[in-house]
Motif scaffolding. Structure first.
Motif, mmCIF file in Angstrom:
data_model
loop_
_atom_site.group_PDB
_atom_site.id
_atom_site.type_symbol
_atom_site.label_atom_id
_atom_site.label_comp_id
_atom_site.label_asym_id
_atom_site.label_seq_id
_atom_site.Cartn_x
_atom_site.Cartn_y
_atom_site.Cartn_z
ATOM 1 N N PHE A 108 5.337 3.436 -7.180
ATOM 2 C CA PHE A 108 5.523 4.772 -7.743
ATOM 3 C C PHE A 108 4.200 5.409 -8.149
ATOM 4 O O PHE A 108 3.890 6.536 -7.769
ATOM 5 C CB PHE A 108 6.455 4.708 -8.949
ATOM 6 N N VAL A 109 3.411 4.674 -8.919
ATOM 7 C CA VAL A 109 2.127 5.227 -9.367
ATOM 8 C C VAL A 109 1.178 5.372 -8.179
ATOM 9 O O VAL A 109 0.444 6.359 -8.082
ATOM 10 C CB VAL A 109 1.500 4.337 -10.464
ATOM 11 N N GLY A 110 1.203 4.416 -7.246
ATOM 12 C CA GLY A 110 0.350 4.516 -6.064
ATOM 13 C C GLY A 110 0.658 5.748 -5.241
ATOM 14 O O GLY A 110 -0.265 6.427 -4.750
ATOM 15 N N ALA A 111 1.940 6.055 -5.070
ATOM 16 C CA ALA A 111 2.329 7.264 -4.329
ATOM 17 C C ALA A 111 1.841 8.518 -5.047
ATOM 18 O O ALA A 111 1.376 9.479 -4.406
ATOM 19 C CB ALA A 111 3.846 7.303 -4.156
ATOM 20 N N ASN A 112 1.956 8.521 -6.373
ATOM 21 C CA ASN A 112 1.466 9.668 -7.142
ATOM 22 C C ASN A 112 -0.057 9.806 -7.028
ATOM 23 O O ASN A 112 -0.574 10.921 -6.900
ATOM 24 C CB ASN A 112 1.870 9.536 -8.609
ATOM 25 N N ILE A 113 -0.765 8.682 -7.057
ATOM 26 C CA ILE A 113 -2.220 8.723 -6.899
ATOM 27 C C ILE A 113 -2.590 9.309 -5.536
ATOM 28 O O ILE A 113 -3.523 10.111 -5.419
ATOM 29 C CB ILE A 113 -2.824 7.314 -7.062
ATOM 30 N N ALA A 114 -1.842 8.914 -4.496
ATOM 31 C CA ALA A 114 -2.088 9.458 -3.163
ATOM 32 C C ALA A 114 -1.906 10.980 -3.146
ATOM 33 O O ALA A 114 -2.714 11.709 -2.553
ATOM 34 C CB ALA A 114 -1.150 8.802 -2.152
ATOM 35 N N LEU A 115 -0.867 11.453 -3.815
ATOM 36 C CA LEU A 115 -0.642 12.902 -3.901
ATOM 37 C C LEU A 115 -1.773 13.582 -4.649
ATOM 38 O O LEU A 115 -2.248 14.651 -4.243
ATOM 39 C CB LEU A 115 0.692 13.188 -4.595
ATOM 40 N N TRP A 116 -2.213 12.998 -5.760
ATOM 41 C CA TRP A 116 -3.311 13.585 -6.532
ATOM 42 C C TRP A 116 -4.569 13.696 -5.670
ATOM 43 O O TRP A 116 -5.284 14.698 -5.733
ATOM 44 C CB TRP A 116 -3.613 12.754 -7.777
ATOM 45 N N ILE A 117 -4.833 12.669 -4.869
ATOM 46 C CA ILE A 117 -6.026 12.681 -4.006
ATOM 47 C C ILE A 117 -5.909 13.786 -2.967
ATOM 48 O O ILE A 117 -6.885 14.520 -2.707
ATOM 49 C CB ILE A 117 -6.213 11.307 -3.333
#
Length: 257
Positions: A108-117
């Protein structure tokens, strides 16, 4: 300064006032020796968040409507999450480490980090300061499950809703035509989930649900701009007294005196 930025500054100033209103009584209780480790960590976390907000207000007033670069407020927010995690760790009684909870937190957090990037292009900042949220979310999941705060069907619903929102955000990301179209259903699902979690937090007055509402409001803030960002900021501010009263309840159960 645009109207949206001005509203954001006003909301942040309101949040500063709320932060001060939860920091002062916590600090006074600590001085009277009525304290536990969770209250100490909570006080430090809110102090870090206060410094971050003050930095935001100063930046928006000095350089309105310009994107903030990598700045010291990121360190304050990272410290806030670490302090909150340390506080939860001290009240968590469940020592079990279940694989799916760890996998979900990373996913979940990894997917959000990808979106932020994708949105910001700031690889180092988003990865470095996104990692603490993995541990924070993992503690929240373990606490909610160990205390049986939500029925199994509702926990499953949260997981499905979380990944549905992420899926819609990725669809919007890869299609400019779909971007504005998807914004409304994403907002409806996000704020609907926040409203449900708010109600649950108020009913249970439990520290893990209150902190989960705070976490969800931060994720919402990072996912939107303008109007929806300001709504998420308002929800984030509401989370602060909820966290304070749930922390106070936890502290009173385990007073060190």
């Amino acid at each position: 300064m645009s109207d949206s930025t001005l509203i954001g500054v006003i909301l942040t100033i309101v949040q500063v006032a709320v932060l001060v209103s939860v920091i002062l009584p916590t600090a006074r209780a600590m001085l009277r020796a009525k304290t536990t480790l969770i209250s100490v960590f909570f006080c430090f976390a809110m102090g870090c968040y206060l410094f971050s907000d003050l930095y935001w207000v100063a930046y928006d007033c000095l350089r309105p409507d310009t994107r903030m670069p990598f700045a010291v407020n990121e360190f304050s927010e990272c410290a806030m999450i670490l302090f909150l995690s340390a506080g939860l760790e001290k009240v968590l009684k469940d020592e079990r480490k279940i694989a799916w909870e760890i996998i979900f937190s990373f996913a979940f957090v990894g997917a959000n980090i990808a979106l932020w990037i994708f949105w910001s292009g700031e690889w180092v900042q988003d990865i470095l300061f996104g990692i603490p949220y993995v541990y924070f979310l993992w503690l929240l999941i373990r606490g909610i499950k160990s205390r049986d705060l939500l029925p199994k069907i509702e926990r499953a619903g949260i997981v499905l809703l979380s990944f549905l929102i992420l899926a819609l955000e990725f669809v919007a990301l890869y299609s400019e035509k779909m971007d504005k179209t998807m914004n409304i259903p994403i907002a409806i699902l996000t704020f609907g989930g926040l409203a449900w979690l708010l109600i649950r937090s108020i009913k249970t007055k439990d520290v893990f649900l209150a902190f989960a509402f705070f976490f969800s409001s931060i994720m919402a803030m990072y996912s939107f701009a303008d109007l929806f960002y300001n709504l998420a900021t308002a929800a984030n501010t509401v989370a602060l007294p909820l966290m304070y009263f749930s922390m106070k309840k936890e502290r009173d159960k385990d007073d060190l005196r």
